[in-house]
Design a protein around this motif. Structure first.
Motif, mmCIF file in Angstrom:
data_model
loop_
_atom_site.group_PDB
_atom_site.id
_atom_site.type_symbol
_atom_site.label_atom_id
_atom_site.label_comp_id
_atom_site.label_asym_id
_atom_site.label_seq_id
_atom_site.Cartn_x
_atom_site.Cartn_y
_atom_site.Cartn_z
ATOM 1 N N LEU A 65 0.827 -1.208 0.000
ATOM 2 C CA LEU A 65 0.000 0.000 0.000
ATOM 3 C C LEU A 65 0.863 1.260 0.000
ATOM 4 O O LEU A 65 0.596 2.222 -0.723
ATOM 5 N N HIS A 66 1.914 1.216 0.801
ATOM 6 C CA HIS A 66 2.751 2.407 0.971
ATOM 7 C C HIS A 66 3.441 2.770 -0.353
ATOM 8 O O HIS A 66 3.459 3.934 -0.768
ATOM 9 N N HIS A 67 3.987 1.763 -1.022
ATOM 10 C CA HIS A 67 4.700 2.018 -2.280
ATOM 11 C C HIS A 67 3.744 2.178 -3.464
ATOM 12 O O HIS A 67 3.845 3.133 -4.231
ATOM 13 N N ASN A 125 10.644 12.190 -0.077
ATOM 14 C CA ASN A 125 10.695 11.576 1.257
ATOM 15 C C ASN A 125 10.454 10.068 1.194
ATOM 16 O O ASN A 125 11.113 9.296 1.897
ATOM 17 N N HIS A 126 9.514 9.655 0.340
ATOM 18 C CA HIS A 126 9.222 8.218 0.234
ATOM 19 C C HIS A 126 10.333 7.472 -0.498
ATOM 20 O O HIS A 126 10.721 6.377 -0.087
ATOM 21 N N GLN A 127 10.844 8.041 -1.574
ATOM 22 C CA GLN A 127 11.933 7.358 -2.276
ATOM 23 C C GLN A 127 13.128 7.202 -1.352
ATOM 24 O O GLN A 127 13.801 6.168 -1.343
ATOM 25 N N GLY A 153 4.640 13.139 9.696
ATOM 26 C CA GLY A 153 5.919 13.724 9.309
ATOM 27 C C GLY A 153 7.028 12.703 9.344
ATOM 28 O O GLY A 153 6.777 11.492 9.230
ATOM 29 N N TYR A 154 8.230 13.187 9.532
ATOM 30 C CA TYR A 154 9.433 12.355 9.455
ATOM 31 C C TYR A 154 10.441 12.782 10.512
ATOM 32 O O TYR A 154 10.512 13.958 10.865
ATOM 33 N N ALA A 155 11.245 11.815 10.963
ATOM 34 C CA ALA A 155 12.475 12.147 11.687
ATOM 35 C C ALA A 155 13.636 11.859 10.747
ATOM 36 O O ALA A 155 13.556 10.963 9.890
ATOM 37 N N ILE A 213 12.858 8.363 8.762
ATOM 38 C CA ILE A 213 11.774 7.422 9.083
ATOM 39 C C ILE A 213 10.445 8.127 8.879
ATOM 40 O O ILE A 213 10.243 9.251 9.350
ATOM 41 N N ASP A 214 9.587 7.477 8.120
ATOM 42 C CA ASP A 214 8.232 7.963 7.871
ATOM 43 C C ASP A 214 7.379 7.600 9.078
ATOM 44 O O ASP A 214 7.249 6.422 9.404
ATOM 45 N N VAL A 215 6.840 8.602 9.777
ATOM 46 C CA VAL A 215 5.963 8.291 10.910
ATOM 47 C C VAL A 215 4.502 8.693 10.645
ATOM 48 O O VAL A 215 3.715 8.863 11.576
ATOM 49 N N GLU A 257 0.848 7.651 9.919
ATOM 50 C CA GLU A 257 0.224 6.404 10.384
ATOM 51 C C GLU A 257 0.157 5.345 9.292
ATOM 52 O O GLU A 257 0.218 4.155 9.573
ATOM 53 N N HIS A 258 0.069 5.762 8.021
ATOM 54 C CA HIS A 258 -0.029 4.755 6.949
ATOM 55 C C HIS A 258 1.233 3.895 6.867
ATOM 56 O O HIS A 258 1.231 2.841 6.269
ATOM 57 N N ALA A 259 2.335 4.356 7.477
ATOM 58 C CA ALA A 259 3.589 3.601 7.448
ATOM 59 C C ALA A 259 3.578 2.426 8.421
ATOM 60 O O ALA A 259 4.412 1.529 8.314
HETATM 61 MN MN MN Z 1 4.467 7.437 3.816
#
Ligand code: MN
Length: 210
Positions: free
Chosen positions: A31-33, A86-88, A135-137, A169-171, A173-175
């Motif tokens: 789902l994420h990709h 960010n996802h790549q 967001g992301y760390a 790291i993708d934080v 919730e979908h991650a």
């Molecule tokens: Mn994501």
């Protein structure tokens, strides 16, 4: 780091969808990709299709030039170029569980900056937990060549603060929601099991050469 420009494509993951099991589950990865990242790519291409002057720009160029592009497309470019970048970046720095730790120059930098790997992990986890909402760390190199932990909301990136990313790291919730439900802390612990430290070390080398 990424040289592609319009028309952006969703390249396959460099590993199988189930490669990160049992830490990150196959369904989440699919789902994420295939859905979440794909949507950012489609939306970005959609905005760029009417702007030939932006079509040769890389993701990084689009992101850092947002203040200089037409105002009407600043928000969608910021969100969608950021979302693709960010996802790549996130997917590229994961690998099947390997129990490895930072290597090479990265190991030296982590030791010098945080004392040891465990302290680094605690601080990174704290930053990832502190992201309110989505967001992301990030682990980044600043303009003085120093290693830092930072966080960004939504699909913002550290690039606009003149920081060079080496890990994120993708934080959102979908991650993690399908496997870890609302327990972001467990997802962060599991995510540490599938970080590709060799890639992260390569990212550090690249950042230090800029
Ligand atoms: Mn994501």
């Amino acid at each position: 780091m990424f040289s592609e420009h319009y028309k952006f494509e969703n390249k396959p993951l460099p590993y199988a969808y189930n490669a990160l099991e049992p830490y990150i589950d196959e369904k989440t990865m699919r789902l994420h990709h295939d859905k979440h990242l794909q949507t950012y790519i489609d939306n970005l291409n959609n905005v760029l299709k009417d702007h030939p002057e932006l079509q040769n720009m890389t993701l990084e160029q689009l992101i850092v030039n947002v203040p200089r592009i037409p105002e009407s497309i600043q928000v969608p470019i910021r969100n969608n170029a950021g979302g693709v970048y960010n996802h790549q970046f996130y997917f590229a720095n994961l690998i099947n569980p390997s129990n490895k730790e930072p290597i090479g120059q990265l190991a030296t930098y982590i030791k010098k900056t945080f004392g040891d790997f465990e302290i680094f992990k605690q601080q990174f986890k704290k930053a990832a937990l502190s992201v309110f909402g989505s967001g992301y760390a990030w682990l980044v190199i600043d303009r003085n060549g120093l290693l830092k932990i930072t966080a960004t909301p939504n699909q913002d990136t550290p690039l606009t603060q003149n920081l060079c990313p080496i890990l994120n790291i993708d934080v959102w919730e979908h991650a993690y929601y399908l496997k870890h439900f609302n327990v972001r802390a467990d997802y962060i612990d599991d995510w540490f099991q599938v970080v590709n430290w060799e890639n992260v070390n390569d990212n550090l080398t690249e950042c230090l050469q800029l």
